[in-house]
Design a protein around this motif. Structure first.
Motif, PDB file in Angstrom:
ATOM      1  N   ARG A  43       0.738  -1.042   0.204  1.00 52.68           N
ATOM      2  CA  ARG A  43       0.007  -0.190  -0.097  1.00 52.68           C
ATOM      3  C   ARG A  43       0.741   1.288   0.139  1.00 52.68           C
ATOM      4  NH1 ARG A  43      -4.438  -2.570   4.011  1.00 52.68           N
ATOM      5  NH2 ARG A  43      -5.611  -3.463   2.363  1.00 52.68           N
ATOM      6  N   ALA A  44       1.819   1.204   0.682  1.00 50.01           N
ATOM      7  CA  ALA A  44       2.830   2.428   0.893  1.00 50.01           C
ATOM      8  C   ALA A  44       3.518   2.796  -0.503  1.00 50.01           C
ATOM      9  CB  ALA A  44       4.027   2.138   1.855  1.00 50.01           C
ATOM     10  N   VAL A  45       3.652   1.840  -1.306  1.00 48.76           N
ATOM     11  CA  VAL A  45       4.542   1.835  -2.725  1.00 48.76           C
ATOM     12  C   VAL A  45       3.704   1.958  -3.935  1.00 48.76           C
ATOM     13  CG1 VAL A  45       6.750   1.278  -1.900  1.00 48.76           C
ATOM     14  CG2 VAL A  45       5.188  -0.584  -2.768  1.00 48.76           C
ATOM     15  N   ALA A  46       2.232   1.599  -3.529  1.00 46.35           N
ATOM     16  CA  ALA A  46       1.188   1.376  -4.596  1.00 46.35           C
ATOM     17  C   ALA A  46       1.687   0.303  -5.628  1.00 46.35           C
ATOM     18  CB  ALA A  46       0.972   2.823  -5.130  1.00 46.35           C
ATOM     19  N   ALA A  47       2.280  -0.741  -5.543  1.00 45.31           N
ATOM     20  CA  ALA A  47       2.836  -1.808  -6.044  1.00 45.31           C
ATOM     21  C   ALA A  47       2.770  -3.180  -5.341  1.00 45.31           C
ATOM     22  CB  ALA A  47       4.083  -1.494  -6.677  1.00 45.31           C
ATOM     23  N   THR A  48       3.121  -4.203  -6.612  1.00 40.26           N
ATOM     24  CA  THR A  48       3.072  -5.641  -5.988  1.00 40.26           C
ATOM     25  C   THR A  48       4.412  -5.784  -5.391  1.00 40.26           C
ATOM     26  OG1 THR A  48       1.830  -6.463  -7.811  1.00 40.26           O
ATOM     27  CG2 THR A  48       3.047  -7.938  -6.573  1.00 40.26           C
ATOM     28  N   VAL A  49       4.309  -6.487  -3.892  1.00 40.19           N
ATOM     29  CA  VAL A  49       5.798  -6.769  -3.481  1.00 40.19           C
ATOM     30  C   VAL A  49       5.825  -8.370  -3.118  1.00 40.19           C
ATOM     31  CG1 VAL A  49       5.800  -4.500  -2.104  1.00 40.19           C
ATOM     32  CG2 VAL A  49       4.769  -6.532  -1.174  1.00 40.19           C
ATOM     33  N   GLY A  50       6.843  -8.816  -2.786  1.00 40.86           N
ATOM     34  CA  GLY A  50       6.957 -10.408  -2.699  1.00 40.86           C
ATOM     35  C   GLY A  50       7.285 -10.594  -1.262  1.00 40.86           C
ATOM     36  N   VAL A  51       6.850 -12.040  -0.853  1.00 36.31           N
ATOM     37  CA  VAL A  51       7.346 -12.495   0.316  1.00 36.31           C
ATOM     38  C   VAL A  51       7.905 -13.809   0.137  1.00 36.31           C
ATOM     39  CG1 VAL A  51       6.656 -13.238   2.705  1.00 36.31           C
ATOM     40  CG2 VAL A  51       5.556 -11.339   1.520  1.00 36.31           C
ATOM     41  N   MET A  52       9.151 -14.186   0.359  1.00 41.41           N
ATOM     42  CA  MET A  52       9.851 -15.401  -0.130  1.00 41.41           C
ATOM     43  C   MET A  52      10.330 -16.330   1.473  1.00 41.41           C
ATOM     44  SD  MET A  52      10.916 -17.312  -2.511  1.00 41.41           S
ATOM     45  CE  MET A  52      11.664 -18.965  -2.374  1.00 41.41           C
ATOM     46  N   VAL A  53       9.650 -17.419   1.476  1.00 41.25           N
ATOM     47  CA  VAL A  53      10.017 -18.321   2.651  1.00 41.25           C
ATOM     48  C   VAL A  53      11.177 -19.258   2.193  1.00 41.25           C
ATOM     49  CG1 VAL A  53       8.712 -19.957   3.861  1.00 41.25           C
ATOM     50  CG2 VAL A  53       7.657 -18.156   3.035  1.00 41.25           C
ATOM     51  N   THR A  54      12.313 -18.862   2.597  1.00 40.33           N
ATOM     52  CA  THR A  54      13.569 -19.595   2.621  1.00 40.33           C
ATOM     53  C   THR A  54      14.540 -19.234   3.677  1.00 40.33           C
ATOM     54  OG1 THR A  54      15.106 -20.145   0.780  1.00 40.33           O
ATOM     55  CG2 THR A  54      14.575 -17.787   1.177  1.00 40.33           C
ATOM     56  N   ALA A  55      15.341 -20.492   3.827  1.00 40.93           N
ATOM     57  CA  ALA A  55      16.819 -20.186   4.661  1.00 40.93           C
ATOM     58  C   ALA A  55      17.714 -20.348   3.865  1.00 40.93           C
ATOM     59  CB  ALA A  55      16.552 -20.884   5.909  1.00 40.93           C
ATOM     60  N   SER A  56      17.685 -20.205   2.583  1.00 36.55           N
ATOM     61  CA  SER A  56      18.991 -20.436   1.713  1.00 36.55           C
ATOM     62  C   SER A  56      19.872 -21.551   1.945  1.00 36.55           C
ATOM     63  CB  SER A  56      19.639 -18.947   1.621  1.00 36.55           C
ATOM     64  OG  SER A  56      20.641 -18.693   0.832  1.00 36.55           O
ATOM     65  N   HIS A  57      21.166 -21.310   2.168  1.00 38.28           N
ATOM     66  CA  HIS A  57      22.128 -22.127   2.504  1.00 38.28           C
ATOM     67  C   HIS A  57      22.054 -23.032   3.959  1.00 38.28           C
ATOM     68  CE1 HIS A  57      23.931 -18.514   3.612  1.00 38.28           C
ATOM     69  NE2 HIS A  57      24.589 -19.083   4.625  1.00 38.28           N
ATOM     70  N   ASN A  58      21.267 -22.458   4.814  1.00 34.23           N
ATOM     71  CA  ASN A  58      21.142 -22.746   6.225  1.00 34.23           C
ATOM     72  C   ASN A  58      20.706 -24.341   6.094  1.00 34.23           C
ATOM     73  OD1 ASN A  58      21.287 -20.088   6.796  1.00 34.23           O
ATOM     74  ND2 ASN A  58      20.278 -20.500   8.778  1.00 34.23           N
ATOM     75  N   PRO A  59      20.794 -25.015   7.454  1.00 34.98           N
ATOM     76  CA  PRO A  59      20.502 -26.289   7.484  1.00 34.98           C
ATOM     77  C   PRO A  59      19.026 -26.432   7.182  1.00 34.98           C
ATOM     78  CG  PRO A  59      21.962 -25.864   9.088  1.00 34.98           C
ATOM     79  CD  PRO A  59      21.617 -24.635   8.539  1.00 34.98           C
ATOM     80  N   GLU A  60      18.470 -27.813   7.047  1.00 29.64           N
ATOM     81  CA  GLU A  60      17.102 -27.799   6.571  1.00 29.64           C
ATOM     82  C   GLU A  60      16.100 -27.591   7.495  1.00 29.64           C
ATOM     83  OE1 GLU A  60      14.987 -32.143   5.874  1.00 29.64           O
ATOM     84  OE2 GLU A  60      15.696 -31.549   3.878  1.00 29.64           O
ATOM     85  N   GLU A  61      16.525 -27.657   8.962  1.00 30.72           N
ATOM     86  CA  GLU A  61      15.729 -27.688  10.199  1.00 30.72           C
ATOM     87  C   GLU A  61      15.411 -26.117  10.140  1.00 30.72           C
ATOM     88  OE1 GLU A  61      17.792 -31.015  10.003  1.00 30.72           O
ATOM     89  OE2 GLU A  61      18.904 -29.138  10.290  1.00 30.72           O
ATOM     90  N   ASP A  62      16.152 -25.150   9.863  1.00 28.36           N
ATOM     91  CA  ASP A  62      15.804 -23.724   9.784  1.00 28.36           C
ATOM     92  C   ASP A  62      14.846 -23.320   8.856  1.00 28.36           C
ATOM     93  OD1 ASP A  62      17.875 -23.731  11.678  1.00 28.36           O
ATOM     94  OD2 ASP A  62      19.539 -22.781  10.546  1.00 28.36           O
ATOM     95  N   ASN A  63      14.553 -22.019   8.832  1.00 20.49           N
ATOM     96  CA  ASN A  63      13.685 -21.570   7.756  1.00 20.49           C
ATOM     97  C   ASN A  63      13.803 -19.910   7.922  1.00 20.49           C
ATOM     98  OD1 ASN A  63      12.036 -21.130   5.519  1.00 20.49           O
ATOM     99  ND2 ASN A  63      11.054 -23.049   5.989  1.00 20.49           N
ATOM    100  N   GLY A  64      13.091 -19.321   6.889  1.00 20.36           N
ATOM    101  CA  GLY A  64      13.238 -17.760   7.033  1.00 20.36           C
ATOM    102  C   GLY A  64      12.458 -17.206   6.170  1.00 20.36           C
ATOM    103  N   VAL A  65      12.418 -15.820   6.042  1.00 23.81           N
ATOM    104  CA  VAL A  65      11.458 -14.852   5.304  1.00 23.81           C
ATOM    105  C   VAL A  65      12.365 -13.707   5.029  1.00 23.81           C
ATOM    106  CG1 VAL A  65      10.410 -14.079   7.220  1.00 23.81           C
ATOM    107  CG2 VAL A  65       9.284 -14.129   4.743  1.00 23.81           C
TER     108      VAL A  65
END
Length: 542
Positions: free
Chosen positions: A51-73
């Motif tokens: 709403r602030a930028v009047a555009a689409t934004v993204g949300v990525m659920v991932t923890a990249s190179h971290n171990p499988e037990e981790d996660n992130g956003v």
């Protein structure tokens, strides 16, 4: 804002008592079971940001190179960039608010950032292959929905693909179509056009072994394979069917351990590469006939790309357009080669992709890579327009052909963020066009031996830095000790910086021999330990 709905929905995603997390360069990262409330609240924040930028934004659920037990956003801004730094503070504030404070924190963010709560909001969501990602992604959806935002869930995608899709959506298709098919078609079309120009095109197949870190890269490369020209054969390893994500494999494992990943059988002089878990990093490597392992990291990737682009830019009369951005971790040999041999300006910035990306935006053509293999190339609008104009209208055939190759390179590069798939295709195209073997690429310059250590400290804030983290300004006397230690060794350099995530101070040293680099790293680590409040036993010699 429906306060009752917010309260009820938030109660389904309770914040664990006493847990405090901070939004950093990699967004939020933690054990997956600690993140449900974070995901819900990042869904809320994504709606406010949209709403602030009047555009689409993204949300990525991932923890990249971290171990499988981790996660992130992490959140993605409208042109595929990382979240604006001012909103990182809002993310941390919202994540750590107690249940009863949630509404007031949202109201405060809306006031500070001038968010019109009656505007439409649009959010793209993606996730990696971790077992926890689907459920956590649903928490993001819950957050978006309770504030009345619209969302498109792309499901399983690489992190760079989500960045790309957000950019396409907000440029009304100018950057590409906001679909995975659009991504595959744009990159493969440019790659195929480039491969047609290769001297040995059609004569033999090019084989490449790809370690996919048991992650999303395997799935997406499999989907993309039908789009590749028949001259290119990509062999996938660690595709996620047998082992855990990032376990003894992937770009980070290969870079840190300087050895091949588990599950990939190295044959002498075969070209191989590794992605990380969310496919935004890449490193290459090979084993020579004596069995010695050779790593080709982000510094050598940046150098190869810079050589190629400089030649083409010179042909179209734009030779002064190119600059390279590095961090202090870049090997001294790469900096020396770029500046002294290639005559390309090199700029050093603080560690973190966002710093490299912002600096690269200042140039007509900005190449940036971290040594870990995360990087890309940015072309200014003016440079791209000029190149495409020359490709269409230039009368001189050599100039026109060079502009066409540059135009295809622009299409092949994912300029929104480092992208392992895109970078891999760029590298393969350059090696084919220049007729280079992996050994010839590796031999462009020889890395100075180096060593990376970390020192446990009571408080990492005891160490302050300046000059893109190359000089220590606190504690008193530390930089003077480092300078004196460096003088004892040939071709030596060393710096220290506080970790962004844990109470350690990182030490980097390089010198003319591995023994000297190891000794210098240990000496500097001892200086940090004694002057910056070391914890536990002092660092031991290597």
């Amino acid at each position: 804002m429906d306060l009752e709905a917010l309260k009820n929905s938030s109660a389904l995603h309770p914040k664990p008592p006493g847990l405090a997390l901070q939004y950093g360069t990699a967004g939020f990262r933690a054990r997956a079971q600690q993140l449900d409330h974070i995901m819900f609240r990042m869904g809320l924040l994504a709606v406010l940001r949209s709403r602030a930028v009047a555009a689409t934004v993204g949300v990525m659920v991932t923890a990249s190179h971290n171990p499988e037990e981790d996660n992130g956003v992490k959140l993605v801004d409208p042109l595929g960039e990382m979240l604006h730094p001012s909103w990182e503070e809002y993310a941390t504030q919202l994540a750590n608010a107690e249940e009863e404070e949630l509404q007031s924190v949202i109201t405060e963010i809306c006031q500070k950032a001038a968010v019109n709560q009656h505007k439409d909001a649009s959010v793209f969501i993606g996730r990696d292959t971790r077992p926890s990602s689907e459920q956590l992604s649903q928490a993001v959806v819950d957050g978006i929905s309770v504030l009345g935002g619209q969302y498109h869930d792309y499901g399983l995608v690489t992190t760079p693909q989500l960045h790309y899709l957000v950019c396409c959506q907000n440029t009304q298709g100018q950057y590409g179509r906001a679909t995975l098919e659009g991504y595959y078609e744009k990159l493969s079309r440019a790659f195929t056009e480039l491969m047609k120009q290769a001297p040995s095109s059609g004569e033999h197949q090019r084989h490449l072994k790809v370690d996919c870190a048991n992650g999303i890269g395997a799935l997406k490369l499999s989907e993309m394979e039908p789009y590749f020209p028949k001259e290119v054969l990509i062999h996938l390893y660690n595709d996620g069917t047998k082992e855990k994500l990032n376990h003894l494999c992937g770009a980070d494992f290969v870079k840190v351990n300087q050895k091949a990943p588990r599950g990939l059988d190295l044959k002498p002089n075969e070209r191989c590469c590794s992605f990380d878990g969310d496919a935004d990093r890449i490193v290459y490597y090979y084993e020579d006939t004596s069995g010695h392992f050779h790593l080709i990291d982000g510094d050598k990737i940046a150098t190869l790309i810079s050589i190629f682009l400089k030649e083409l830019l010179a042909k179209v009369g734009q030779s002064s357009a190119l600059a390279v951005v590095q961090t202090a971790y870049a090997n001294g040999s790469s900096t020396h080669y770029l500046q002294e041999t290639l005559k390309v300006p090199v700029h050093c910035v603080k560690t973190g992709v966002k710093h490299l990306h912002h600096k690269a935006q200042e140039f007509d053509v900005g190449v940036y890579f971290e040594a870990n293999g995360h990087g890309t190339v940015l072309f200014s609008k003016a440079a791209e327009t000029k190149i495409r104009q020359l490709a269409k209208e230039e009368k001189d055939a050599e100039k026109r052909d060079a502009a066409k190759v540059l135009g295809n390179m622009i299409d092949l590069i994912n300029q929104t963020v480092g992208d392992a798939v895109s970078d891999m295709l760029v590298i393969e195209a350059i090696l084919a066009l220049k007729g280079l073997s992996v050994q010839q690429w590796d031999a462009i310059y020889t890395d100075l031996p180096n060593r990376l250590l970390k020192v446990q400290v009571a408080d990492r804030r005891a160490v302050g830095t300046a000059d893109a983290e190359r000089r220590a300004v606190s504690p008193a006397g530390l930089q003077e000790q480092i300078d004196a230690l460096v003088k004892r060794h040939r071709l030596a350099r060393a710096f220290v910086r506080p970790s962004g995530t844990e109470d350690v101070v990182r030490v980097y040293a390089e010198a003319d021999t591995q023994e000297a680099a190891d000794a210098l790293a240990h000496e500097v680590a001892l200086a940090v330990y004694h002057l910056a409040g070391g914890k536990g036993a002092p660092p031991q010699p290597i």
